[in-house]
Structures are given as structure tokens and as C-alpha cells.
Write a protein that holds these residues in place. Structure first.
Motif, PDB file in Angstrom:
ATOM      1  N   ALA A   1       0.876  -1.177   0.000  1.00  0.00           N
ATOM      2  CA  ALA A   1       0.000   0.000   0.000  1.00  0.00           C
ATOM      3  C   ALA A   1       0.909   1.221   0.000  1.00  0.00           C
ATOM      4  CB  ALA A   1      -0.888   0.002   1.241  1.00  0.00           C
ATOM      5  N   HIS A   2       0.522   2.256  -0.712  1.00  0.00           N
ATOM      6  CA  HIS A   2       1.401   3.439  -0.736  1.00  0.00           C
ATOM      7  C   HIS A   2       1.195   4.315   0.489  1.00  0.00           C
ATOM      8  CE1 HIS A   2      -1.501   6.581  -2.093  1.00  0.00           C
ATOM      9  NE2 HIS A   2      -2.044   5.649  -2.844  1.00  0.00           N
ATOM     10  N   LEU A   3       2.294   4.901   0.941  1.00  0.00           N
ATOM     11  CA  LEU A   3       2.299   5.718   2.151  1.00  0.00           C
ATOM     12  C   LEU A   3       1.944   7.172   1.875  1.00  0.00           C
ATOM     13  CD1 LEU A   3       5.716   4.335   3.360  1.00  0.00           C
ATOM     14  CD2 LEU A   3       3.711   4.302   4.848  1.00  0.00           C
TER      15      LEU A   3
ATOM     16  N   SER B   1      -9.038   7.562   3.039  1.00  0.00           N
ATOM     17  CA  SER B   1      -9.344   6.419   2.190  1.00  0.00           C
ATOM     18  C   SER B   1      -8.130   6.086   1.312  1.00  0.00           C
ATOM     19  CB  SER B   1     -10.568   6.786   1.340  1.00  0.00           C
ATOM     20  OG  SER B   1     -10.903   5.730   0.495  1.00  0.00           O
ATOM     21  N   ASP B   2      -7.579   7.086   0.675  1.00  0.00           N
ATOM     22  CA  ASP B   2      -6.438   6.955  -0.242  1.00  0.00           C
ATOM     23  C   ASP B   2      -5.200   7.574   0.418  1.00  0.00           C
ATOM     24  OD1 ASP B   2      -4.710   6.801  -2.369  1.00  0.00           O
ATOM     25  OD2 ASP B   2      -5.694   8.366  -3.535  1.00  0.00           O
ATOM     26  N   ASN B   3      -4.365   6.877   1.216  1.00  0.00           N
ATOM     27  CA  ASN B   3      -4.441   5.452   1.235  1.00  0.00           C
ATOM     28  C   ASN B   3      -4.293   4.903   2.655  1.00  0.00           C
ATOM     29  OD1 ASN B   3      -4.693   2.921   0.140  1.00  0.00           O
ATOM     30  ND2 ASN B   3      -2.533   2.736  -0.321  1.00  0.00           N
ATOM     31  N   ALA B   4      -4.823   5.679   3.648  1.00  0.00           N
ATOM     32  CA  ALA B   4      -4.780   5.162   5.016  1.00  0.00           C
ATOM     33  C   ALA B   4      -5.536   3.828   5.082  1.00  0.00           C
ATOM     34  CB  ALA B   4      -5.364   6.170   5.994  1.00  0.00           C
TER      35      ALA B   4
ATOM     36  N   GLY C   1       5.989   7.437  -2.692  1.00  0.00           N
ATOM     37  CA  GLY C   1       6.014   7.968  -4.056  1.00  0.00           C
ATOM     38  C   GLY C   1       5.056   7.410  -5.075  1.00  0.00           C
ATOM     39  N   GLU C   2       3.784   7.198  -4.694  1.00  0.00           N
ATOM     40  CA  GLU C   2       2.827   6.731  -5.713  1.00  0.00           C
ATOM     41  C   GLU C   2       2.144   7.911  -6.403  1.00  0.00           C
ATOM     42  OE1 GLU C   2      -0.894   5.436  -7.587  1.00  0.00           O
ATOM     43  OE2 GLU C   2      -0.738   6.781  -5.900  1.00  0.00           O
ATOM     44  N   GLU C   3       1.789   8.919  -5.612  1.00  0.00           N
ATOM     45  CA  GLU C   3       0.969  10.025  -6.132  1.00  0.00           C
ATOM     46  C   GLU C   3       1.782  10.997  -6.985  1.00  0.00           C
ATOM     47  OE1 GLU C   3      -2.160  10.008  -5.745  1.00  0.00           O
ATOM     48  OE2 GLU C   3      -2.715   9.120  -3.830  1.00  0.00           O
ATOM     49  N   GLY C   4       1.116  11.607  -7.951  1.00  0.00           N
ATOM     50  CA  GLY C   4       1.630  12.747  -8.735  1.00  0.00           C
ATOM     51  C   GLY C   4       3.111  12.705  -9.022  1.00  0.00           C
TER      52      GLY C   4
ATOM     53  N   VAL D   1      -2.879  -2.674  -2.611  1.00  0.00           N
ATOM     54  CA  VAL D   1      -4.136  -2.256  -1.998  1.00  0.00           C
ATOM     55  C   VAL D   1      -4.175  -0.731  -2.017  1.00  0.00           C
ATOM     56  CG1 VAL D   1      -5.651  -2.468  -0.013  1.00  0.00           C
ATOM     57  CG2 VAL D   1      -3.972  -4.269  -0.477  1.00  0.00           C
ATOM     58  N   ASP D   2      -5.143  -0.188  -2.716  1.00  0.00           N
ATOM     59  CA  ASP D   2      -5.202   1.268  -2.880  1.00  0.00           C
ATOM     60  C   ASP D   2      -6.645   1.743  -2.819  1.00  0.00           C
ATOM     61  OD1 ASP D   2      -4.635   3.893  -3.438  1.00  0.00           O
ATOM     62  OD2 ASP D   2      -3.356   3.467  -5.164  1.00  0.00           O
ATOM     63  N   GLY D   3      -6.941   2.576  -1.829  1.00  0.00           N
ATOM     64  CA  GLY D   3      -8.277   3.147  -1.706  1.00  0.00           C
ATOM     65  C   GLY D   3      -9.287   2.159  -1.134  1.00  0.00           C
TER      66      GLY D   3
HETATM   67 ZN   LIG Z   1      -3.844   5.889  -3.900  1.00  0.00          ZN
END
Ligand SMILES: [Zn+2]
Length: 415
Positions: free
Chosen positions: A104-106, A131-134, A165-168, A194-196
Motif C-alpha cells: 500500500a502506498h504511504l 481512504s487513499d491510502n490510510a 512515491g505513488e501520487e503525482g 491495496v489502494d483506496g
Molecule cells: Zn492511492
């Protein structure tokens, strides 16, 4: 002949459906599922705690530290962080080499200084990133904890990952790093991302994207006395207009967007510089390359139409095209094992789900030809990437069971 399977099937591996039924019946797996159901209040506490720790792109350290501690507390082995801040914890099976990853991304999209307060309204949790991504991080931690406590014995190693480093602008840097360094690069055979929130989709195609900053530069000058000098803003707009007039295919779906335009200092100055940020996307790498090619051609064409005298000398008109993002496109083959397993798990749990194309951490292993998919953390969510983000915990455990069973079908389980 009741009771006797046909001889030709004797050595065939069991169908995913049968295998999942068998795994779900096991005592230890039952215990793990019960834990996932009973610990909901604890999961909510984790989720609010995570959400309140800032994790802007390139600033995930505090959250990495939190997860590292939790991985140790739930009893994972070999818990550590790499130089980027990716966190790892293992469930080790002696002598087994293949590794199944759950990640899962931090990071969040929220810049430092964003108010990250959370609150609870009945079953609904509210807060930016809840939700994204707690939710995804909670799911990874919950499944790790459930397996550890119930002493399920997966037949392969499992590595639980919290990656940066998943977002933007993160541009999948965490996952890229993992899949370009040892031991992970060679050992991870399957990755479950696992995302969202939710349980209604699974990703079968990684949407590719290329992002560019285009800049035109010129000598600039006074609007009256230097009239006639090339105007970088006009050149840029001309190139973008020409590019935008081109057609893109509907299948494979291919899109482009000019999202940001900058340039100029005042209404009576010819600008010295003008820049634009462009986002290209496609389900096909080939189309993505073609689109990029056309963008470069349009920019170059417009530049080459500038009179030669202005393209030479000191204050000449120039352009640059800089890459500011690059996510590979890739697709799971219909025969992929992970795909058959997710579908069988969904049938077993009576979940109605649909395949989806998306740009997620799974793009990285998919582009390397490995099997990976992205699924939700259960519950329901909305308002992603806004301050009004929410997560509804109702039936979260269905999503957690889905992750658990998918993981165990991938590893196999010893009685
Ligand atoms: Zn996400």
C-alpha cells in the motif's frame, strides 16, 4: 461414477475455485477471518492515526516510521526501511524462495501544512487521505496481523510493503526502486496492491502516462518598440493548438491534456519564456509513444517556422521538452493466475466486481512482465484527493477477507 474424479484430472492442479474453498475451510484461516471481523475498532484507531501523520510526496518519513513500528509490533520478521523510506516486513517460510508481495502506498497528495484532523460520524471516518491510502495501509497491517496471530502457514514467503512515491510527482518512485533492487527485483513473483476503498474492482491494465513541460524562450522586449520579435507565448500556443487538433484512438483509449500554462511578465512586454505542462495517457504503450512523437513534431515544426535570423545568435528562440513523469502501460494476460484467483475469490465471497484500467503501483511489475493487480481495502470511500475525503467502515472485513484469501491462494497454504 460418483466419488471418483476422471483419471485425466488426477494430476491437474485444483481449480482456483476449489482451492479457495479448501483454504477458507481451514481452521487457522477461519481464525484469521474472525480476527479481521472483530478488530474493526482497532483498525479505525490505526486509520485515524495514520491519516494524521503528514505524508506529502517526498516527505513520507514520519509515516514510514509509524508503519515500521507497527510491522514489528504485529510480529513480522526482518522489518526495515530502505534508503527511500519504503517499509518491509516479512512472513517467512524457511526454504521457500518465491515471494508474494502485498503493498500500500504511504504518500498522499496533500502538501505539508494541510490540516490533517480526522473525525468519526457513526461508521464514517473523515479526513484528507483517510481512504487513499490510510485504508490501504490499515488493510496491509490488518492482514499481516491476522496471519501472524492465527498462525496460518503460507507455503511461500510474504513481504508486506508500505511504499513511498505513488501520487503525482512521486511518479511511482517507491515501487520502481523496489523492482530495480535486490532481493525484491528477482524474488517477488506476484504483487497485490491495496489502494483506496471498496471491493468492486480489480485492475487488469496499467494505464500508461507521459508528462512533459514544454518551454519556448526568446529575447523578449517592449510591446511597441520591439514589435515583430517572435513571441514565445504565441509559439507555444500555436504548437499546442496544432497538437490538440490531432485525433487519438478510442480503443485503446488514449487521451491528452494541457493542464498548466505559464508565461509573460506584463501586458506590454513580449515574454522571454512561456511554458506548458502536458499529460498524455494511453492503455497502449505504442499509442503513447505515437502521441509523444506527435507532440515533439508539433513543437519542432512551429519552431522551424520562425525566421532563421531569430533562430540563431545569442538571444535566439529556443524550445525544450522536459519529461516530468513517466508511467509504463501494461496489461495482465487473460490467463494470468492472479486474475483467475481474484475472480474465484470474488465468486466465493459473492462479490460482484469488474476489471478496471488505472495508473497505480501495479504498473511497475506489470511493465516488467510480472503478475500484479490493484484492489480496494474494503468499506466505501469518496472525495479522494480533497479535504472532504471520507471512508465508510461498513463491511470493511469483506474487503480484508478478499485480500487475505487472494494472498493465501497465491502462496498456497500448508495444513
Ligand atoms: Zn492511492
Amino acid at each position: 461414477m460418483p466419488g471418483r474424479p476422471p483419471a485425466s484430472n488426477a494430476d491437474a492442479p485444483p481449480l482456483p475455485q476449489q482451492e479457495i474453498g479448501r483454504i477458507a475451510e481451514m481452521r487457522a484461516v477461519h481464525a484469521a477471518m474472525l480476527y479481521l471481523h472483530n478488530q474493526e475498532m482497532e483498525f479505525r484507531r490505526w486509520q485515524r492515526e495514520i491519516t494524521e501523520i503528514a505524508a506529502p510526496p517526498f516527505g513520507e518519513a514520519a509515516r514510514s516510521e509509524w508503519l515500521q513500528q507497527r510491522f514489528s509490533t504485529v510480529g513480522l520478521e526482518g522489518v526495515h526501511r530502505d534508503e527511500l523510506g519504503n517499509v518491509f516486513g516479512l512472513l517467512r517460510k524457511p526454504d521457500a524462495t518465491p515471494m508474494i508481495g502485498v503493498s500500500a502506498h504511504l504518500d498522499t497528495v496533500f502538501p505539508l501544512g494541510t490540516r490533517l484532523e480526522t473525525r468519526e460520524e457513526g461508521n464514517r471516518l473523515l479526513g484528507p487521505g483517510i481512504s487513499d491510502n490510510a485504508a490501504g495501509l490499515v488493510a496491509v497491517l490488518a492482514v499481516a496481523s491476522a496471519l501472524q496471530r492465527s498462525q496460518v502457514a503460507p507455503a511461500a514467503n510474504v513481504v508486506f510493503i508500505g511504499n513511498v512515491g505513488e501520487e503525482g510527482e512521486g511518479n511511482l518512485r517507491g515501487m520502481r526502486h523496489i523492482f530495480s533492487s535486490q532481493p525484491w527485483k528477482d524474488s517477488i513473483q506476484f504483487l497485490l496492491v491495496v489502494d483506496g476503498a471498496g471491493t468492486d474492482t480489480y485492475v487488469t491494465q496499467g494505464l500508461g502516462s507521459r508528462r512533459f513541460e514544454i518551454a519556448f524562450r526568446g529575447p523578449g522586449g517592449h510591446s511597441w518598440s520591439d514589435f515583430g520579435l517572435p513571441n514565445p507565448l504565441v509559439l507555444l500556443c500555436r504548437a499546442l493548438a496544432r497538437f490538440s487538433e490531432g485525433a487519438v484512438p478510442e480503443t485503446p483509449r488514449t487521451t491528452f491534456n494541457i493542464g498548466v500554462l505559464h508565461g509573460g511578465t506584463s501586458v506590454n512586454s513580449i515574454p522571454e519564456i512561456a511554458t506548458a505542462r502536458v499529460d498524455l495517457r494511453s492503455a497502449s504503450m505504442r499509442e503513447l509513444h505515437k502521441l509523444e512523437e506527435r507532440l515533439r513534431e508539433c513543437v519542432n515544426e512551429v519552431w522551424s517556422e520562425v525566421p532563421l535570423t531569430y533562430r540563431m545568435g545569442e538571444a535566439k528562440v529556443r524550445f525544450t521538452i522536459e519529461s516530468i513523469g513517466d508511467r509504463p502501460a501494461a496489461e495482465l494476460p487473460e490467463s494470468a493466475r492472479i486474475l483467475r484467483i481474484v475472480r474465484a475469490v470474488d465468486a466465493h465471497l459473492r462479490i460482484k466486481s469488474i476489471p478496471r484500467i488505472a495508473s497505480t503501483d501495479a504498473n511497475v511489475p506489470l511493465a516488467l512482465g510480472k503478475e500484479a493487480t490493484t484492489i480496494g481495502a474494503g468499506g466505501d470511500g469518496g472525495g479522494a484527493h480533497t479535504l472532504r475525503e471520507w471512508f465508510d467502515c461498513t463491511n470493511r472485513d469483506l474487503g480484508l477477507k478478499r485480500i487475505l484469501l487472494t494472498l493465501l491462494a497465491l502462496t498456497g497454504v500448508n495444513e
